[in-house]
Design a protein around this motif. Sequence first.
Motif, PDB file in Angstrom:
ATOM      1  N   SER A 234       0.845  -1.187   0.000  1.00 35.67           N
ATOM      2  CA  SER A 234       0.000   0.000   0.000  1.00 35.67           C
ATOM      3  C   SER A 234       0.885   1.244   0.000  1.00 35.67           C
ATOM      4  O   SER A 234       1.635   1.472   0.950  1.00 35.67           O
ATOM      5  N   TRP A 246      -0.871   3.502  -5.186  1.00 32.43           N
ATOM      6  CA  TRP A 246      -0.347   2.303  -5.857  1.00 32.43           C
ATOM      7  C   TRP A 246      -0.389   1.137  -4.884  1.00 32.43           C
ATOM      8  O   TRP A 246       0.177   1.211  -3.798  1.00 32.43           O
ATOM      9  N   ASN A 247      -1.057   0.069  -5.270  1.00 31.11           N
ATOM     10  CA  ASN A 247      -1.137  -1.137  -4.451  1.00 31.11           C
ATOM     11  C   ASN A 247      -0.261  -2.263  -4.986  1.00 31.11           C
ATOM     12  O   ASN A 247      -0.517  -3.439  -4.727  1.00 31.11           O
ATOM     13  N   THR A 249       0.366  -3.264  -8.124  1.00 30.51           N
ATOM     14  CA  THR A 249       0.066  -3.820  -9.444  1.00 30.51           C
ATOM     15  C   THR A 249      -0.195  -2.683 -10.425  1.00 30.51           C
ATOM     16  O   THR A 249      -0.643  -1.593 -10.033  1.00 30.51           O
ATOM     17  N   ASP A 251      -2.565  -2.137 -12.532  1.00 33.33           N
ATOM     18  CA  ASP A 251      -3.940  -1.643 -12.616  1.00 33.33           C
ATOM     19  C   ASP A 251      -4.375  -0.867 -11.375  1.00 33.33           C
ATOM     20  O   ASP A 251      -5.448  -0.262 -11.357  1.00 33.33           O
ATOM     21  N   SER A 252      -3.555  -0.867 -10.321  1.00 34.15           N
ATOM     22  CA  SER A 252      -3.872  -0.091  -9.113  1.00 34.15           C
ATOM     23  C   SER A 252      -3.156   1.254  -9.083  1.00 34.15           C
ATOM     24  O   SER A 252      -3.335   2.031  -8.140  1.00 34.15           O
ATOM     25  N   SER A 254      -2.713   4.875  -9.756  1.00 35.52           N
ATOM     26  CA  SER A 254      -3.702   5.900 -10.100  1.00 35.52           C
ATOM     27  C   SER A 254      -3.361   7.228  -9.432  1.00 35.52           C
ATOM     28  O   SER A 254      -2.561   7.286  -8.490  1.00 35.52           O
TER      29      SER A 254
END
Length: 335
Positions: A234, A246-247, A249, A251-252, A254
Amino acid sequence: MNVAVIGLGSMGKRRIRLLSLERKDTVFGVETDAARRRQCTEELGIPCCADMTELRSKCTVDCVFVCTSPLSHHAIIKDCLLHKEHVFTEINIVNDGYGELMELSRSSGTRLFLSSTPLYSREVSRLRDMLRSERNLSYLYHIGQYLPDWHPWESYKNFFVADARTNACREIFAIELPWLSKVYGKITDISFRRKKATALDLPYDDVCFATIMHENGNSGMFCVDVASRKAVHSFETFNENVHIFWNGTPDSFSAYNVQEKRLEPIPLASAGNVAHDARYADFIIEDDYLQEVRAFFDYIEHDVPPLHTFSEDDAVIGWINMMEGITAGGTESVC
């Protein structure tokens, strides 16, 4: 080239798979454990030797991937450099003999390349571009995963994270601090707290909190643990101009659009097509490992410098030693 991969555990096998996707070199496995040698030959179809002496008796070795436990790295890397073999090494976690290895690399004309996988990720590369002109940035970062889940196919006591000198929290700091230093600037100070939060049989604390000060007024809070039952990556960073999330990956990844009051994906360069290894957490991205393999050969063949050097890593490990209360001589200081 003739390429040797020394150490046929999970990382060694990963490097062999990536080499087979990317290169036409002849790859050899080197491993003292006979069962691992047999398994590697059966699964990956490469010839294996018990040690480098045996392999060198059969062919000239051009470069080596050192994928053994970190405390063995110094002696192996030194031996390879003395034989004028280019070296890619997984993270060392300790800086034993760094000065000697750097001098051997210079005097022998060989390339010495240190893994720093996050620096080769698309997200970190994009972060560096987006934040290059920003100042007074802050970040909140939490990385954690329950240690028995790291290698569920074996006991956590059977690999290097069971050793206090190469402990799991220390490994995470060694992986993450290099890219944080590249994005936010040279580290100028760290405040550190740690505690034991699990019943795991470990000779070290398993939850760590660091407040990190960087140049340019940047700073962050970084929590590292091996207690989180759900794997956690996280990250968010912000100042009055930007707010990015950003998590772990693609696609996370943003950013918050202030005008529209919503999160929007951050566009990234096209990814490779390396399949995710289902044995690992979602944020362990195989393409990042492939990119640094490419970077190693770019360094050998085209003199493209690596993104992280032994000299820079020496400074990073110095900060980790400070956090753990280890003096320059390698003994614990009084906290």
